[in-house]
Design an enzyme around this catalytic site. Structure first.
Site, PDB file in Angstrom:
ATOM      1  N   LYS A   4      14.401 125.397  57.169  1.00  0.00           N
ATOM      2  CA  LYS A   4      13.463 126.265  57.904  1.00  0.00           C
ATOM      3  C   LYS A   4      13.924 127.718  57.847  1.00  0.00           C
ATOM      4  CE  LYS A   4      15.876 124.537  61.986  1.00  0.00           C
ATOM      5  NZ  LYS A   4      15.828 123.597  63.074  1.00  0.00           N
ATOM      6  N   SER A  23      16.459 126.414  70.501  1.00  0.00           N
ATOM      7  CA  SER A  23      16.533 127.775  69.957  1.00  0.00           C
ATOM      8  C   SER A  23      15.118 128.316  69.724  1.00  0.00           C
ATOM      9  CB  SER A  23      17.309 127.774  68.642  1.00  0.00           C
ATOM     10  OG  SER A  23      18.608 127.288  68.842  1.00  0.00           O
ATOM     11  N   HIS A  38      23.661 123.889  73.092  1.00  0.00           N
ATOM     12  CA  HIS A  38      24.654 123.637  72.040  1.00  0.00           C
ATOM     13  C   HIS A  38      26.067 123.674  72.632  1.00  0.00           C
ATOM     14  CE1 HIS A  38      21.488 125.615  69.255  1.00  0.00           C
ATOM     15  NE2 HIS A  38      21.596 124.378  68.801  1.00  0.00           N
ATOM     16  N   ARG A  86      18.064 115.552  72.945  1.00  0.00           N
ATOM     17  CA  ARG A  86      17.455 116.040  74.179  1.00  0.00           C
ATOM     18  C   ARG A  86      16.441 115.034  74.664  1.00  0.00           C
ATOM     19  NH1 ARG A  86      16.389 121.470  71.129  1.00  0.00           N
ATOM     20  NH2 ARG A  86      16.472 119.874  69.534  1.00  0.00           N
TER      21      ARG A  86
HETATM   22  P1  ADP Z   1      19.187 121.714  63.265  1.00  0.00           P
HETATM   23  O1  ADP Z   1      18.307 122.582  62.439  1.00  0.00           O
HETATM   24  O2  ADP Z   1      20.317 121.083  62.496  1.00  0.00           O
HETATM   25  O3  ADP Z   1      18.452 120.721  64.113  1.00  0.00           O
HETATM   26  P2  ADP Z   1      19.780 123.135  65.731  1.00  0.00           P
HETATM   27  O4  ADP Z   1      20.653 124.329  65.924  1.00  0.00           O
HETATM   28  O5  ADP Z   1      18.356 123.240  66.125  1.00  0.00           O
HETATM   29  O6  ADP Z   1      19.950 122.760  64.203  1.00  0.00           O
HETATM   30  O7  ADP Z   1      20.401 121.895  66.484  1.00  0.00           O
HETATM   31  C1  ADP Z   1      21.669 121.385  66.161  1.00  0.00           C
HETATM   32  C2  ADP Z   1      21.913 120.138  66.973  1.00  0.00           C
HETATM   33  O8  ADP Z   1      22.017 120.496  68.343  1.00  0.00           O
HETATM   34  C3  ADP Z   1      20.788 119.106  66.883  1.00  0.00           C
HETATM   35  O9  ADP Z   1      21.356 117.819  66.930  1.00  0.00           O
HETATM   36  C4  ADP Z   1      19.972 119.372  68.117  1.00  0.00           C
HETATM   37  O10 ADP Z   1      19.300 118.191  68.564  1.00  0.00           O
HETATM   38  C5  ADP Z   1      21.081 119.771  69.091  1.00  0.00           C
HETATM   39  N1  ADP Z   1      20.577 120.596  70.186  1.00  0.00           N
HETATM   40  C6  ADP Z   1      19.861 121.731  70.122  1.00  0.00           C
HETATM   41  N2  ADP Z   1      19.567 122.197  71.357  1.00  0.00           N
HETATM   42  C7  ADP Z   1      20.136 121.324  72.225  1.00  0.00           C
HETATM   43  C8  ADP Z   1      20.172 121.204  73.646  1.00  0.00           C
HETATM   44  N3  ADP Z   1      19.543 122.060  74.451  1.00  0.00           N
HETATM   45  N4  ADP Z   1      20.841 120.171  74.173  1.00  0.00           N
HETATM   46  C9  ADP Z   1      21.435 119.270  73.373  1.00  0.00           C
HETATM   47  N5  ADP Z   1      21.428 119.295  72.051  1.00  0.00           N
HETATM   48  C10 ADP Z   1      20.787 120.305  71.469  1.00  0.00           C
END
Ligand code: ADP
Length: 164
Positions: free
Chosen positions: A42, A129, A18, A91
């Site tokens: 979720k 995450s 992130h 990703r």
């Molecule tokens: P959500 O529930 O909105 O998907 P996340 O916190 O899982 O929330 O992810 C937020 C955004 O960050 C999403 O677009 C996800 O694809 C991106 N993201 C999460 N981890 C990574 C990573 N390692 N590299 C790049 N983008 C990421």
């Protein structure tokens, strides 16, 4: 006109993946708001207050980045902020279908908002995450994936959980 971009997400918890996206997006826009979803569909390990506090601490030193919490539809929030850009991270191919669906749904709801996808450094391209939480449960060393204070919060949280 100031170009404001919003990076919405659950951030449960924030990872170096992130943070990588935050730095890249911050470089491109006049203002970047990292927007923590209060009630995602979720179940989360961390409360919204905890997720918000961890994001805030993680971006403290990145100039020009704001952190907020929002509830409800992302596009409504983006409009309230008078912004037109949503940032999402991509990703692997596995992210694509969900992100594609969401971007097009958001466009239907709000045609003036554009979603921009950014790719992280390849070192974080497999990092999520969810993986962090799973690996943390198994006692893995997480220092190359999350900042030390996030690791500490995660360990504490997993410990509390195991006593529940
Ligand atoms: P959500 O529930 O909105 O998907 P996340 O916190 O899982 O929330 O992810 C937020 C955004 O960050 C999403 O677009 C996800 O694809 C991106 N993201 C999460 N981890 C990574 C990573 N390692 N590299 C790049 N983008 C990421």
């Amino acid at each position: 006109m100031k170009r404001i971009a919003i990076y919405p997400g659950t951030f449960d918890p924030i990872t170096y993946g992130h943070i990588d996206i935050i730095k890249r997006a911050n470089f491109l826009f006049d203002e970047l708001i990292v927007a923590v979803v209060k009630n995602p569909p979720k179940e989360t390990l961390f409360s919204w207050e905890e997720r918000f506090a961890l994001v805030k601490k993680a971006v403290k030193e990145i100039k020009g980045v704001k952190v907020e919490v929002f509830d409800g539809l992302a596009v409504d929030y983006v409009q309230r902020k008078k912004a037109r850009i949503i940032i999402r991270g991509l990703r692997m191919i596995s992210d694509f279908e969900y992100e594609f669906q969401m971007a097009l749904t958001n466009r239907k709801l709000s045609p003036t908002i554009e979603t921009i996808f950014m790719m992280p450094s390849e070192a974080y391209s497999y990092l999520s995450s969810r993986l962090i939480k799973e690996a943390g449960t198994l006692g893995a060393k997480l220092s190359s994936f999350i900042p030390p204070f996030v690791e500490k919060a995660l360990k504490r949280k997993l410990m509390d959980k195991s006593y529940e």
